[in-house]
Motif scaffolding. Structure first.
Motif, PDB file in Angstrom:
ATOM      1  N   GLU A  30       0.844  -1.197   0.000  1.00  0.00           N
ATOM      2  CA  GLU A  30       0.000   0.000   0.000  1.00  0.00           C
ATOM      3  C   GLU A  30       0.878   1.246   0.000  1.00  0.00           C
ATOM      4  O   GLU A  30       1.963   1.273   0.584  1.00  0.00           O
ATOM      5  CB  GLU A  30      -0.888   0.015   1.243  1.00  0.00           C
ATOM      6  CG  GLU A  30      -2.051  -0.950   1.192  1.00  0.00           C
ATOM      7  CD  GLU A  30      -3.199  -0.406   0.358  1.00  0.00           C
ATOM      8  OE1 GLU A  30      -3.477   0.811   0.461  1.00  0.00           O
ATOM      9  OE2 GLU A  30      -3.795  -1.188  -0.409  1.00  0.00           O
ATOM     10  N   SER A  31       0.372   2.293  -0.684  1.00  0.00           N
ATOM     11  CA  SER A  31       1.083   3.570  -0.725  1.00  0.00           C
ATOM     12  C   SER A  31       0.045   4.701  -0.668  1.00  0.00           C
ATOM     13  O   SER A  31      -1.147   4.462  -0.860  1.00  0.00           O
ATOM     14  CB  SER A  31       1.914   3.673  -2.006  1.00  0.00           C
ATOM     15  OG  SER A  31       2.648   4.884  -2.025  1.00  0.00           O
ATOM     16  N   SER A  32       0.492   5.917  -0.435  1.00  0.00           N
ATOM     17  CA  SER A  32      -0.414   7.074  -0.367  1.00  0.00           C
ATOM     18  C   SER A  32       0.195   8.255  -1.111  1.00  0.00           C
ATOM     19  O   SER A  32       1.404   8.293  -1.373  1.00  0.00           O
ATOM     20  CB  SER A  32      -0.691   7.456   1.088  1.00  0.00           C
ATOM     21  OG  SER A  32       0.513   7.844   1.731  1.00  0.00           O
ATOM     22  N   LYS A  33      -0.675   9.211  -1.423  1.00  0.00           N
ATOM     23  CA  LYS A  33      -0.236  10.345  -2.221  1.00  0.00           C
ATOM     24  C   LYS A  33      -1.283  11.459  -2.103  1.00  0.00           C
ATOM     25  O   LYS A  33      -2.457  11.191  -1.863  1.00  0.00           O
ATOM     26  CB  LYS A  33      -0.081   9.907  -3.685  1.00  0.00           C
ATOM     27  CG  LYS A  33       0.415  10.961  -4.655  1.00  0.00           C
ATOM     28  CD  LYS A  33       0.505  10.358  -6.064  1.00  0.00           C
ATOM     29  CE  LYS A  33       0.990  11.354  -7.099  1.00  0.00           C
ATOM     30  NZ  LYS A  33       1.051  10.754  -8.450  1.00  0.00           N
ATOM     31  N   THR A  34      -0.868  12.717  -2.290  1.00  0.00           N
ATOM     32  CA  THR A  34      -1.807  13.847  -2.298  1.00  0.00           C
ATOM     33  C   THR A  34      -1.837  14.468  -3.689  1.00  0.00           C
ATOM     34  O   THR A  34      -0.805  14.884  -4.216  1.00  0.00           O
ATOM     35  CB  THR A  34      -1.403  14.917  -1.266  1.00  0.00           C
ATOM     36  OG1 THR A  34      -1.438  14.344   0.047  1.00  0.00           O
ATOM     37  CG2 THR A  34      -2.362  16.108  -1.322  1.00  0.00           C
ATOM     38  N   MET A  35      -3.031  14.500  -4.261  1.00  0.00           N
ATOM     39  CA  MET A  35      -3.228  15.129  -5.563  1.00  0.00           C
ATOM     40  C   MET A  35      -3.602  16.600  -5.296  1.00  0.00           C
ATOM     41  O   MET A  35      -4.620  16.883  -4.663  1.00  0.00           O
ATOM     42  CB  MET A  35      -4.350  14.439  -6.345  1.00  0.00           C
ATOM     43  CG  MET A  35      -4.244  12.924  -6.372  1.00  0.00           C
ATOM     44  SD  MET A  35      -2.672  12.351  -7.072  1.00  0.00           S
ATOM     45  CE  MET A  35      -2.812  12.944  -8.751  1.00  0.00           C
ATOM     46  N   ARG A  36      -2.788  17.501  -5.771  1.00  0.00           N
ATOM     47  CA  ARG A  36      -2.967  18.916  -5.437  1.00  0.00           C
ATOM     48  C   ARG A  36      -3.630  19.687  -6.588  1.00  0.00           C
ATOM     49  O   ARG A  36      -3.391  19.419  -7.754  1.00  0.00           O
ATOM     50  CB  ARG A  36      -1.623  19.566  -5.083  1.00  0.00           C
ATOM     51  CG  ARG A  36      -0.967  18.887  -3.875  1.00  0.00           C
ATOM     52  CD  ARG A  36       0.217  19.667  -3.351  1.00  0.00           C
ATOM     53  NE  ARG A  36       0.787  19.002  -2.189  1.00  0.00           N
ATOM     54  CZ  ARG A  36       0.321  19.104  -0.964  1.00  0.00           C
ATOM     55  NH1 ARG A  36      -0.737  19.863  -0.721  1.00  0.00           N
ATOM     56  NH2 ARG A  36       0.899  18.461   0.037  1.00  0.00           N
ATOM     57  N   ASN A  37      -4.476  20.648  -6.188  1.00  0.00           N
ATOM     58  CA  ASN A  37      -5.119  21.567  -7.125  1.00  0.00           C
ATOM     59  C   ASN A  37      -5.944  20.854  -8.195  1.00  0.00           C
ATOM     60  O   ASN A  37      -5.865  21.155  -9.381  1.00  0.00           O
ATOM     61  CB  ASN A  37      -4.090  22.479  -7.800  1.00  0.00           C
ATOM     62  CG  ASN A  37      -3.337  23.332  -6.800  1.00  0.00           C
ATOM     63  OD1 ASN A  37      -3.924  23.879  -5.861  1.00  0.00           O
ATOM     64  ND2 ASN A  37      -2.024  23.420  -6.969  1.00  0.00           N
ATOM     65  N   VAL A  38      -6.763  19.915  -7.735  1.00  0.00           N
ATOM     66  CA  VAL A  38      -7.701  19.268  -8.646  1.00  0.00           C
ATOM     67  C   VAL A  38      -8.866  20.231  -8.864  1.00  0.00           C
ATOM     68  O   VAL A  38      -9.519  20.643  -7.904  1.00  0.00           O
ATOM     69  CB  VAL A  38      -8.208  17.935  -8.066  1.00  0.00           C
ATOM     70  CG1 VAL A  38      -9.204  17.287  -9.025  1.00  0.00           C
ATOM     71  CG2 VAL A  38      -7.034  16.996  -7.782  1.00  0.00           C
TER      72      VAL A  38
END
Length: 398
Positions: A30-38
């Motif tokens: 498992e991994s995580s991430k932040t998608m910015r300015n959608v």
């Protein structure tokens, strides 16, 4: 011995790669991430505008989305894989708080959104027609000046929230001076709605996004300006006319080289009875235009009432002309006035010596005669009037 050592290093490296591939491919943690300015997509705007309303503003136009999932899926994820929507259907004028909806790929889990609700303001929908103003950006040579010969559009229709539409003063079209040559050419450029200070107004839709501008670089020079004037002192008033002494013209260099003076149509001010500024029309040769600095030539006309002065006179002020030495001429006693009207600086300095009142007695014989009086002034006046027209003169033989 050395050969075995190298073999062991290579073997260890291969085993490490195999283990890494196993972790990524088979285990896939498992991994995580932040998608910015959608970006937020506002839906059902067309339905809202059918009711005469539209979106004026929103507290947010994009969000950050925290996601989790298998590493291989996370690494491939991009902003375009997410859709964040705000539904405007059924809203009325004013402020509203609405919940955001988000869709994501099936193998991605959304763990957090920076904003889940936003406040939007709904305003009346407005439409207006605005003039297009061409702005030329950049410096030109001192003796050169660009000229706009044609634009594909003069006006453009703008649509948007009434609050924003009301702020739009004009629609600006900017072209670079470096794109303008000595032969006329068409330049396509974007249109931008701006306020009276030239600041762009966002959130406005235009029925045309671009305009085609035909421009050419011309030579310019400063020449004398001649303005014929008539009627300055008609109608019992004094008019002073002030016009520019010079004017800037532009055209092809070979066309304007020999031009040293531009004349205007005669300016008739006889019907002007109050101070005013009026445009004057230059007579321009073919291929010659006024420069930008002289695009509007005007005359300042100052109007004031004529000055008046009254002189009290008698028979002693009457000069006889055409006398015959054989006769004696006796003028009856008479008192009269001479009223003079003219420019203040002339009238204020006039004296009785500047006025000549005469009676022509040539050809008259002995007896009593009624003779016309004539009045003349040695200075320029608008009018000179005498209160009596005739005088009685007794002619006797010597």
């Amino acid at each position: 011995m050395l050969r075995n050592k190298k073999f062991n290093i290579v073997l260890a490296l291969l085993i490490a790669i195999a283990l890494w591939a196993y972790v990524l491919g088979d285990v896939n943690p498992e991994s995580s991430k932040t998608m910015r300015n959608v970006p937020i997509t506002f839906i059902n705007q067309a339905a809202l505008e059918e009711t005469g309303l539209t979106l004026l503003s929103s507290t947010e136009v994009s969000v950050n989305i925290s996601i989790s999932g298998q590493r291989t899926a996370i690494t491939k994820t991009e902003n375009d894989d997410f859709t964040v929507t705000a539904d405007l259907e059924g809203l009325n004028k004013g402020q509203h708080t609405i919940r955001l909806s988000v869709s994501a790929p099936d193998d991605i889990k959304i763990t957090h959104m920076s904003v889940e609700k936003i406040t939007v303001e709904i305003d009346d929908l407005a439409v207006a027609e605005k003039n297009i103003e061409v702005v030329i950006n950049g410096q030109t040579e001192e003796d050169k000046e660009p000229d706009i010969t044609e634009t594909s559009l003069d006006t453009v229709k703008i649509t948007g929230a009434k609050t924003l539409v009301d702020k739009v003063d004009k629609v600006k079209a900017t072209i670079e001076v470096g794109d303008i040559g000595e032969e006329a050419s068409a330049i396509e450029t974007e249109l931008m709605p701006v306020d009276e200070n030239g600041t762009q107004i966002s959130g406005i839709r235009l029925d045309h996004s671009k305009v085609l501008i035909t421009a050419v670089m011309l030579s310019k020079k400063t020449v004398e300006l001649e303005v014929p004037v008539k009627g300055e002192n008609e109608g019992g008033v004094e008019r002073s006319v002030s016009v520019p002494e010079k004017v800037v013209i532009k055209g092809k260099k070979d066309v304007i080289t020999d031009i040293d003076k531009i004349t205007c149509n005669t300016l008739d001010v006889s019907d002007i009875y109050e101070s005013v500024t009026i445009d004057i029309e230059p007579i321009l040769p073919e291929g010659v235009k006024l420069g930008d600095d002289s695009s509007k030539i005007s005359a300042e006309i100052s109007v004031k009432a004529m000055s008046e002065k009254t002189f009290n006179m008698s028979q002693d002020n009457i000069i006889l002309t055409g006398e015959n030495d054989s006769f004696e001429y006796i003028i009856d006693e008479v008192n009269f006035t001479v009223d003079v009207t003219g420019k203040e600086d002339i009238i204020s300095n006039m004296s009785e010596e500047d006025i000549e009142v005469s009676a022509d007695v040539s050809g008259l014989t002995a007896g009593v005669h009624s003779v016309d009086l004539t009045v003349k002034c040695s200075k320029e006046t608008y009018s000179t009037e005498i209160s009596v027209e005739k005088v009685r003169i007794n002619i006797e033989q010597k």
